[in-house]
Motif scaffolding. Structure first.
Motif, short mmCIF file in Angstrom:
data_model
loop_
_atom_site.label_atom_id
_atom_site.label_comp_id
_atom_site.label_asym_id
_atom_site.label_seq_id
_atom_site.Cartn_x
_atom_site.Cartn_y
_atom_site.Cartn_z
N LYS A 134 7.17 18.29 29.43
CA LYS A 134 7.31 17.69 30.76
C LYS A 134 6.75 16.27 30.71
N PRO A 135 7.58 15.30 30.32
CA PRO A 135 7.08 13.92 30.24
C PRO A 135 6.54 13.45 31.59
N ILE A 136 5.53 12.56 31.53
CA ILE A 136 4.84 12.20 32.78
C ILE A 136 5.66 11.32 33.71
N ASP A 137 6.67 10.62 33.18
CA ASP A 137 7.50 9.75 34.03
C ASP A 137 8.82 9.44 33.32
N PRO A 138 9.77 8.82 34.04
CA PRO A 138 11.08 8.52 33.44
C PRO A 138 10.98 7.59 32.23
N TYR A 139 10.01 6.67 32.26
CA TYR A 139 9.81 5.79 31.10
C TYR A 139 9.53 6.62 29.85
N THR A 140 8.57 7.56 29.97
CA THR A 140 8.19 8.38 28.82
C THR A 140 9.34 9.29 28.39
N GLU A 141 10.06 9.82 29.37
CA GLU A 141 11.22 10.66 29.06
C GLU A 141 12.17 9.92 28.11
N THR A 142 12.40 8.62 28.40
CA THR A 142 13.34 7.88 27.56
C THR A 142 12.69 7.43 26.25
N LYS A 143 11.35 7.25 26.24
CA LYS A 143 10.69 6.91 24.97
C LYS A 143 10.79 8.10 24.01
N ILE A 144 10.74 9.32 24.53
CA ILE A 144 10.90 10.51 23.66
C ILE A 144 12.31 10.52 23.07
N LEU A 145 13.31 10.41 23.95
CA LEU A 145 14.70 10.43 23.47
C LEU A 145 14.94 9.32 22.45
N GLN A 146 14.42 8.15 22.77
CA GLN A 146 14.59 6.99 21.89
C GLN A 146 14.00 7.26 20.50
N GLU A 147 12.77 7.80 20.50
CA GLU A 147 12.13 8.07 19.21
C GLU A 147 12.92 9.10 18.41
N GLN A 148 13.37 10.15 19.10
CA GLN A 148 14.14 11.19 18.40
C GLN A 148 15.41 10.60 17.78
N ILE A 149 16.07 9.73 18.54
CA ILE A 149 17.32 9.10 18.04
C ILE A 149 17.03 8.25 16.80
N VAL A 150 15.96 7.46 16.87
CA VAL A 150 15.64 6.57 15.75
C VAL A 150 15.25 7.37 14.51
N LEU A 151 14.43 8.39 14.67
CA LEU A 151 13.98 9.15 13.48
C LEU A 151 15.14 9.95 12.89
N ALA A 152 16.03 10.45 13.75
CA ALA A 152 17.18 11.21 13.24
C ALA A 152 18.16 10.31 12.50
N ALA A 153 18.10 9.01 12.74
CA ALA A 153 19.04 8.08 12.08
C ALA A 153 18.60 7.75 10.66
N ASN A 154 17.38 8.15 10.29
CA ASN A 154 16.92 7.86 8.93
C ASN A 154 17.86 8.52 7.92
N SER A 155 18.23 7.79 6.87
CA SER A 155 19.16 8.35 5.88
C SER A 155 18.86 7.75 4.52
N SER A 156 19.71 8.07 3.55
CA SER A 156 19.45 7.61 2.18
C SER A 156 19.66 6.10 2.03
N ASP A 157 20.32 5.47 3.00
CA ASP A 157 20.47 4.01 2.88
C ASP A 157 20.13 3.26 4.18
N PHE A 158 19.50 3.96 5.12
CA PHE A 158 19.02 3.30 6.35
C PHE A 158 17.69 3.95 6.71
N TYR A 159 16.63 3.17 6.63
CA TYR A 159 15.28 3.74 6.71
C TYR A 159 14.64 3.44 8.06
N THR A 160 14.13 4.48 8.70
CA THR A 160 13.54 4.29 10.02
C THR A 160 12.14 4.90 10.12
N VAL A 161 11.34 4.33 11.02
CA VAL A 161 9.99 4.83 11.26
C VAL A 161 9.62 4.46 12.70
N ALA A 162 8.72 5.23 13.32
CA ALA A 162 8.28 4.92 14.68
C ALA A 162 6.76 4.77 14.70
N VAL A 163 6.29 3.77 15.43
CA VAL A 163 4.85 3.54 15.57
C VAL A 163 4.50 3.78 17.03
#
Ligand code: NAD
Length: 240
Positions: A134-163
């Motif tokens: 239960k994210p605390i607000d709409p901003y956080t809700e989208t930061k979760i989705l955003q992070e999941q999208i970025v980390l899932a995009a990591n591949s053998s020729d495109f490297y991703t990380v989240a800070v």
């Protein structure tokens, strides 16, 4: 503009983005800044003014870039769910597809420690904490989705990380100190939510920048940082 650049900083005219640009230059890298507005001048930075949600704007800026820092977001205070979704979720999906099209190799996302926060104090929390159900607000809700999208995009020729920083402070901070001082000036600091022992984690801007740059430098084939999220903090949280 054409040619090559080591880094493109999306949100490069914001608080964190500008510090990132300046530290990258100090380390000898070539830097582009992409933002919807221009807030400063620097002869050594190539500025690209555009919208993260515009394919044309983003693709132009990505040409010849090795690594992207993505630290653009609408202000958390805007409380505009549709805008958060458009920029943080749809804009990030577009960015990833265009990075791949342009041959960009690395993407570092500025996420937020709030992605694991559900309203109860966390002390010594590690990255294996689950995302907030239960994210605390709409901003956080989208930061979760955003992070999941970025980390899932990591591949053998495109490297991703989240800070994941929490509250960032330091020179030119437009959020934390001005907001706190503004509240105090309006006499709104005379109440306590909870028992006065709520924990908040603040991190100095240079440490946040350092963590981002190290993460980008470590990204690469078979690197253990690929596809992972990292909390970043000064040390111990404080009572707020
Ligand atoms: P900021 O508001 O100073 O910078 C964000 C920048 O993004 C701004 O310059 C803004 O113009 C730009 N931007 C917004 N929408 C855009 C769009 N559609 N296209 C292009 N540019 C756009 O904020 P900041 O404090 O520098 O935050 C940077 C990142 O760090 C954000 O992703 C934020 O979620 C994250 N973060 C910040 C804090 C903090 O305490 N400041 C804490 C945790 C996470």
């Amino acid at each position: 503009m054409t040619g090559k650049a080591d880094y493109l900083v999306i949100g490069g005219c914001g608080f964190l983005g500008r510090h990132l640009c300046e530290h990258l230059l100090q380390r000898g890298y070539s830097v582009r800044a992409f933002d919807i507005r221009k807030t400063f001048d620097n002869d050594k930075i190539d500025f690209y003014i555009g919208d993260l949600c515009s394919e044309e704007d983003v693709l132009t800026a990505l040409e010849g870039v090795t690594c992207v820092f993505h630290c653009a977001s609408p202000s958390p205070l805007s409380n505009n769910r549709a805008l958060f979704h458009k920029v943080n979720v749809e804009g990030t999906k577009l960015l990833i597809s265009l990075c791949k099209k342009a041959g960009v190799k690395k993407l570092v996302l500025t996420s937020s420690a709030s992605v694991v926060y559900e309203g109860n104090n966390i002390q010594g929390g590690k990255e294996d904490l689950p995302y907030a159900a239960k994210p605390i607000d709409p901003y956080t809700e989208t930061k979760i989705l955003q992070e999941q999208i970025v980390l899932a995009a990591n591949s053998s020729d495109f490297y991703t990380v989240a800070v994941r920083p929490h509250g960032i402070f330091g020179p030119r901070d437009p959020h934390l100190v001005p907001t706190t001082a503004g509240l105090a000036r309006r006499g709104k600091f005379k109440y306590i939510i909870g028992d006065g022992k709520n924990l908040v984690d603040f991190t100095y801007i240079d440490n946040v920048v350092h963590g981002h740059i190290l993460a980008s430098e470590k990204l690469g084939k078979d690197s253990p940082v690929c596809g992972k999220a990292y909390h970043i903090t000064n040390d111990e949280p404080i009572y707020f």
